[in-house]
Design an enzyme around this catalytic site. Structure first.
Site, PDB file in Angstrom:
ATOM      1  CB  CYS A  55      13.713  42.365  54.174  1.00 19.71           C
ATOM      2  SG  CYS A  55      14.329  43.870  54.923  1.00 19.71           S
TER       3      CYS A  55
ATOM      4  N   GLY B  23       7.631  43.592  55.867  1.00 22.88           N
ATOM      5  CA  GLY B  23       8.317  44.699  55.741  1.00 22.88           C
ATOM      6  C   GLY B  23       7.295  46.031  55.268  1.00 22.88           C
TER       7      GLY B  23
ATOM      8  CG  ASN C 283      15.279  38.439  54.643  1.00 25.07           C
ATOM      9  OD1 ASN C 283      15.345  39.069  55.280  1.00 25.07           O
ATOM     10  ND2 ASN C 283      14.653  37.350  54.371  1.00 25.07           N
ATOM     11  N   GLY C 284      18.136  39.930  55.328  1.00 25.27           N
ATOM     12  CA  GLY C 284      19.191  39.538  56.346  1.00 25.27           C
ATOM     13  C   GLY C 284      19.981  40.478  57.234  1.00 25.27           C
TER      14      GLY C 284
ATOM     15  CE1 TYR D 259       5.545  39.713  66.616  1.00 25.36           C
ATOM     16  CE2 TYR D 259       7.102  40.182  64.646  1.00 25.36           C
ATOM     17  CZ  TYR D 259       5.974  40.595  65.788  1.00 25.36           C
ATOM     18  OH  TYR D 259       5.662  41.871  65.552  1.00 25.36           O
TER      19      TYR D 259
END
Length: 369
Positions: free
Chosen positions: A12, A38, A113-114, A253
């Site tokens: 995210c 995202g 985010n996580g 990535y």
């Protein structure tokens, strides 16, 4: 392709700014630059010092704010989020930032985010104590822990709550009067801080600073909590037990090639991986190509190390959106054909080295080959 891994929800993007009269608009542009992290949902919460206003929705940031909704989100501070949905974790209610309104203690907005590995266990404990969850997102666990903390100040409530979490997290928390930033003790997620004039800016990736015209200051440290308000920025530690170990997928990535993580440029890191790949797996070939977009850097590195020319062997159609309906395997493969086309004049009759960084089930790779 990564969405095919059940429960992978770490990719995210978060963005926050404090002390700028156009905070929501800048957050919009910041999130736009983080859209690769995202595409399932997006949202912005802003504060004018007295109340929080918000708008969120499912889809890309441009879709969520396409009807002038941004003009209704007002304030000098704002936090935003772009969401990469998980298996069973979709739906409007899970789109962040999550906003909790309270008559007595003021409101609270959260962007995360996580991936919290003990979220289910904490959720069960909290439900047994009477908490009622509105979402299936593990982010909501932190809000309940904060509200149930016996500590007097919000800062201590957050510190106490973060000490109970296990896993990867970069949190942006906002009230009417301040923005609080926290990164897990291992620093698994990337998070940087910058300045835009006198305003403080926080983002998952440094490419967002370039887009909005902010100056990079530094990375947020593992186990660090930043309190940002009208008086400035204060740094505190909520954990001394730190062990920096950034997620390797950020370099491989997730991140944009023009971002720097831990002082290392992502494109350069990928290029070096390609060079190492050439040392490990050198073959005789006529051309090297990468699968757009994130593999291209590694393919350039491979080509450079082997002396085999790099060519654009595959072209990506930028307009096949995530909304493309794929009800069957046959249509999924049709989707791959629409998304990627081989450049016949470059690859036909040649020995091709194809570098791909996102093989999960292998169906897409087989089709590309």
């Amino acid at each position: 392709m990564l969405a095919e891994i059940k429960g992978l929800n770490e990719e995210c993007g978060v963005f926050g700014i404090w002390g700028h009269e156009e905070a929501p608009q800048i957050t919009y542009y910041g999130l736009h630059s983080l859209q690769h992290r995202g595409q399932e949902g997006a949202g912005i919460v802003a504060t004018d010092g007295e109340k929080l206003t918000a708008h969120k929705g499912q889809g890309l940031i441009t879709e969520v704010f396409q009807n002038g909704e941004l003009s209704k989100v007002k304030g000098k501070g704002a936090i935003g989020h772009v969401r990469y949905a998980t298996a069973g974790g979709g739906g409007y209610e899970n789109v962040q930032p999550l906003l909790f309104r309270s008559q007595n203690n003021g409101s609270l907005a959260l962007a995360h985010n996580g991936n919290l590995v003990n979220a289910t266990q904490l959720k069960q404990q909290l439900e047994n104590q009477g908490s009622i969850f509105q979402t299936s997102s593990d982010t909501e666990v932190l809000a309940h822990l904060i509200k149930r903390s016996g500590h007097f100040t919000l800062k201590d409530q957050i510190k106490n709550s973060l000490s109970m979490l296990k896993g990867a997290y970069a949190f942006l928390i906002m009230t009417e009067t301040e923005m609080i930033v926290a990164l897990d003790p291992n620093g698994l997620r990337p998070l940087s801080i910058g300045m835009m004039g006198d305003a403080y800016v926080v983002a998952s990736e440094t490419c967002a600073f370039d887009v909005v015209g902010a100056k990079y200051l530094r990375e947020v440290e593992p186990g660090e909590m930043l309190i940002i308000n009208d008086e400035g920025m204060k740094s505190e530690r909520f954990s001394m037990n730190i062990n920096r170990s950034i997620c390797s997928m950020e370099y491989i990535y997730f991140s944009r090639p023009d971002s720097n993580i831990d002082g290392i440029n992502v494109h350069s890191a990928r290029k070096n991986l390609g060079k190492m790949l050439a040392q490990e797996s050198a073959v005789e070939a006529d051309v090297v190509t990468g699968v757009p977009d994130s593999s291209i850097s590694a393919a350039i590195g491979y080509a450079e190390a082997t002396g085999i020319p790099y060519e654009l062997g595959l072209i990506k159609n930028r307009y096949v959106g995530r909304t493309f309906i794929q009800p069957s395997q046959a249509l999924r493969e049709q989707g791959v054909r629409m998304k990627l086309s081989a450049v016949r004049g470059v690859v036909e009759g040649k020995r091709v080295v194809m570098v791909d960084d996102s093989i999960v089930r292998g169906t897409t790779s087989r089709r590309i080959v």
